[in-house]
Design a protein around this motif. Structure first.
Motif, PDB file in Angstrom:
ATOM      1  N   HIS A 134       0.917  -1.209   0.165  1.00  0.00           N
ATOM      2  CA  HIS A 134       0.191   0.089  -0.035  1.00  0.00           C
ATOM      3  C   HIS A 134       0.979   1.383  -0.031  1.00  0.00           C
ATOM      4  N   PHE A 135       1.973   0.980   0.817  1.00  0.00           N
ATOM      5  CA  PHE A 135       2.897   2.403   0.668  1.00  0.00           C
ATOM      6  C   PHE A 135       3.543   2.713  -0.767  1.00  0.00           C
ATOM      7  N   LEU A 136       3.804   1.499  -1.621  1.00  0.00           N
ATOM      8  CA  LEU A 136       4.187   2.005  -2.774  1.00  0.00           C
ATOM      9  C   LEU A 136       3.071   2.256  -3.854  1.00  0.00           C
ATOM     10  N   GLN A 137       1.980   1.853  -3.429  1.00  0.00           N
ATOM     11  CA  GLN A 137       0.766   2.161  -4.404  1.00  0.00           C
ATOM     12  C   GLN A 137       0.875   3.613  -3.970  1.00  0.00           C
ATOM     13  N   GLU A 138       0.645   4.334  -2.980  1.00  0.00           N
ATOM     14  CA  GLU A 138       0.518   5.671  -2.724  1.00  0.00           C
ATOM     15  C   GLU A 138       1.797   6.465  -3.286  1.00  0.00           C
ATOM     16  N   GLN A 139       2.545   5.883  -3.614  1.00  0.00           N
ATOM     17  CA  GLN A 139       4.096   6.510  -4.277  1.00  0.00           C
ATOM     18  C   GLN A 139       3.990   6.415  -5.657  1.00  0.00           C
ATOM     19  N   ASP A 140       2.933   5.890  -6.240  1.00  0.00           N
ATOM     20  CA  ASP A 140       2.946   5.291  -7.775  1.00  0.00           C
ATOM     21  C   ASP A 140       3.914   4.627  -8.035  1.00  0.00           C
ATOM     22  N   LEU A 141       4.509   3.598  -7.149  1.00  0.00           N
ATOM     23  CA  LEU A 141       5.613   2.434  -7.466  1.00  0.00           C
ATOM     24  C   LEU A 141       4.801   1.041  -7.435  1.00  0.00           C
ATOM     25  N   SER A 142       5.522   0.409  -8.123  1.00  0.00           N
ATOM     26  CA  SER A 142       5.259  -1.228  -8.265  1.00  0.00           C
ATOM     27  C   SER A 142       5.680  -2.143  -7.331  1.00  0.00           C
ATOM     28  N   MET A 143       4.983  -2.868  -6.692  1.00  0.00           N
ATOM     29  CA  MET A 143       5.736  -4.088  -5.969  1.00  0.00           C
ATOM     30  C   MET A 143       6.465  -5.017  -6.759  1.00  0.00           C
ATOM     31  N   HIS A 144       6.000  -4.995  -8.015  1.00  0.00           N
ATOM     32  CA  HIS A 144       6.678  -6.082  -9.050  1.00  0.00           C
ATOM     33  C   HIS A 144       8.046  -5.671  -9.611  1.00  0.00           C
ATOM     34  N   LYS A 145       8.380  -4.477  -9.257  1.00  0.00           N
ATOM     35  CA  LYS A 145       9.559  -3.932  -9.990  1.00  0.00           C
ATOM     36  C   LYS A 145      10.513  -3.811  -8.824  1.00  0.00           C
ATOM     37  N   ASP A 146      11.830  -4.375  -9.002  1.00  0.00           N
ATOM     38  CA  ASP A 146      12.878  -4.302  -7.933  1.00  0.00           C
ATOM     39  C   ASP A 146      13.354  -3.013  -7.982  1.00  0.00           C
ATOM     40  N   GLU A 147      13.499  -2.069  -9.001  1.00  0.00           N
ATOM     41  CA  GLU A 147      14.089  -0.734  -8.860  1.00  0.00           C
ATOM     42  C   GLU A 147      12.955   0.074  -8.067  1.00  0.00           C
ATOM     43  N   ASP A 148      11.687  -0.110  -8.469  1.00  0.00           N
ATOM     44  CA  ASP A 148      10.703   0.610  -7.544  1.00  0.00           C
ATOM     45  C   ASP A 148      10.643   0.125  -6.046  1.00  0.00           C
ATOM     46  N   ARG A 149      10.668  -1.001  -5.651  1.00  0.00           N
ATOM     47  CA  ARG A 149      10.956  -1.502  -4.336  1.00  0.00           C
ATOM     48  C   ARG A 149      12.166  -0.720  -3.724  1.00  0.00           C
ATOM     49  N   GLU A 150      13.303  -0.822  -4.535  1.00  0.00           N
ATOM     50  CA  GLU A 150      14.547  -0.218  -3.731  1.00  0.00           C
ATOM     51  C   GLU A 150      14.211   1.402  -3.446  1.00  0.00           C
ATOM     52  N   GLU A 151      13.412   1.995  -4.482  1.00  0.00           N
ATOM     53  CA  GLU A 151      13.191   3.704  -4.467  1.00  0.00           C
ATOM     54  C   GLU A 151      12.334   3.722  -3.347  1.00  0.00           C
ATOM     55  N   GLY A 152      11.346   2.840  -3.075  1.00  0.00           N
ATOM     56  CA  GLY A 152      10.423   2.744  -1.949  1.00  0.00           C
ATOM     57  C   GLY A 152      11.170   2.698  -0.567  1.00  0.00           C
ATOM     58  N   ARG A 153      12.223   1.669  -0.596  1.00  0.00           N
ATOM     59  CA  ARG A 153      12.613   1.830   0.771  1.00  0.00           C
ATOM     60  C   ARG A 153      13.480   3.021   0.950  1.00  0.00           C
ATOM     61  N   SER A 154      13.952   3.616  -0.115  1.00  0.00           N
ATOM     62  CA  SER A 154      14.815   4.804   0.344  1.00  0.00           C
ATOM     63  C   SER A 154      13.934   5.799   0.765  1.00  0.00           C
ATOM     64  N   LEU A 155      12.539   5.752   0.027  1.00  0.00           N
ATOM     65  CA  LEU A 155      11.762   6.901   0.586  1.00  0.00           C
ATOM     66  C   LEU A 155      11.177   6.600   1.846  1.00  0.00           C
ATOM     67  N   ALA A 156      10.699   5.463   2.092  1.00  0.00           N
ATOM     68  CA  ALA A 156      10.167   5.292   3.473  1.00  0.00           C
ATOM     69  C   ALA A 156      11.071   5.464   4.557  1.00  0.00           C
ATOM     70  N   ARG A 157      12.452   5.398   4.447  1.00  0.00           N
ATOM     71  CA  ARG A 157      13.793   5.622   5.356  1.00  0.00           C
ATOM     72  C   ARG A 157      13.677   7.032   5.595  1.00  0.00           C
ATOM     73  N   SER A 158      13.483   7.614   4.558  1.00  0.00           N
ATOM     74  CA  SER A 158      13.663   9.270   4.771  1.00  0.00           C
ATOM     75  C   SER A 158      12.516   9.844   5.447  1.00  0.00           C
ATOM     76  N   ILE A 159      11.189   9.334   5.199  1.00  0.00           N
ATOM     77  CA  ILE A 159      10.114   9.594   5.884  1.00  0.00           C
ATOM     78  C   ILE A 159      10.064   9.412   7.323  1.00  0.00           C
ATOM     79  N   MET A 160      10.570   7.998   7.639  1.00  0.00           N
ATOM     80  CA  MET A 160      10.633   7.729   8.983  1.00  0.00           C
ATOM     81  C   MET A 160      11.706   8.750   9.666  1.00  0.00           C
ATOM     82  N   ALA A 161      12.762   9.057   8.982  1.00  0.00           N
ATOM     83  CA  ALA A 161      13.821   9.783   9.886  1.00  0.00           C
ATOM     84  C   ALA A 161      13.343  11.064   9.955  1.00  0.00           C
ATOM     85  N   ASN A 162      12.425  11.867   9.152  1.00  0.00           N
ATOM     86  CA  ASN A 162      11.692  12.939   9.241  1.00  0.00           C
ATOM     87  C   ASN A 162      10.730  12.892  10.223  1.00  0.00           C
ATOM     88  N   GLY A 163      10.481  11.852  10.854  1.00  0.00           N
ATOM     89  CA  GLY A 163       9.243  11.862  11.682  1.00  0.00           C
ATOM     90  C   GLY A 163       7.910  11.853  11.256  1.00  0.00           C
TER      91      GLY A 163
END
Length: 244
Positions: free
Chosen positions: A136-165
């Protein structure tokens, strides 16, 4: 990768490396890293040699001083696979050779790996709580669960959001959320170092430098380097004290 070929049973500890390397994935079903102190087998220092213990005090491995390099002795190879003879026994080595091992990643690659490495259990729990999971997080970011590069981008984005609180609810109420994402898109280094600072420090940085990336770079420091970030925090503390 040929998992049927004999594998060396040795795992070598290298204090000239900044990454861990395994030459055969068949060694692993799951993996947990252990913190230890290590020294040269020829030095008599009991604090820097001996076993590695897990968090419950169970011995996970010990060091074999019969080898020419500091080798970890584990319980055995993966089930069903055979190992080749040790490459580093003193009795079998060529006395005319010098044996050294070193594996190195530059800071830029280490920072990239920190951003895209698999989620920890804590990060999975955060995604579940705020977004209902990675999908669901990837869906909100217009990223695909089925593409490795999208999941990598999602992990980077999620960690940045977590770090920012920020969380999903925060983004609906916080007018700054869009600017945060815009900054991240414009400069991937803009919030990489946020986790190094407290919220009070980040608020001060935002007021004076826009984001942590700008602050560190303005002093010639790299946002993805821990030592540079430590120096940056010292500078920041001095600046904040001057304001008080």
């Amino acid at each position: 990768m040929d998992t049927d070929a004999p594998m060396s049973p040795d795992w070598v500890f290298s204090n000239t490396s900044n990454v861990s390397v395994a030459k055969n994935r068949a060694w692993f079903t799951t993996y947990t890293s252990f913190t230890t102190h290590i020294g040269h087998p020829y030095f008599d220092n009991s604090d820097m040699a001996g076993p590695i213990e897990d968090h419950e005090g169970r011995i996970a491995a010990h060091f074999d001083e019969k080898k020419t390099l500091l080798c970890l002795k584990l319980s055995g190879p993966p089930v069903g696979l055979v190992t080749s003879p040790s490459l580093f026994l003193k009795e079998t080595r060529d006395p005319g050779n010098v044996y050294t091992i070193g594996a190195y990643w530059p800071d830029s690659e280490r920072a990239r790996w920190e951003a895209v490495k698999p989620y920890t259990s804590e990060e999975k729990a955060w995604l579940k709580e705020h977004y209902g999971g990675e999908y669901h997080f990837l869906q909100e970011q217009d990223l695909s669960m089925h593409k490795d590069e999208d999941r990598e981008e999602g992990r980077s984005l999620a960690r940045s959001i977590m770090a920012n609180g920020d969380s999903d609810d925060d983004q609906e109420e916080d007018d700054d959320s869009n600017s945060f994402l815009d900054e991240l898109e414009a400069d991937p280094m803009s919030h990489v170092a946020d986790y190094q600072f407290s919220q009070e420090q980040l608020d001060w940085i935002k007021k004076h430098y826009q984001h942590s990336g700008n602050f560190l770079l303005s002093y010639g420091l790299k946002p993805f380097d821990d030592e540079d970030c430590s120096e940056g925090k010292a500078i920041l503390n001095a600046l904040m004290n001057e304001d008080d």
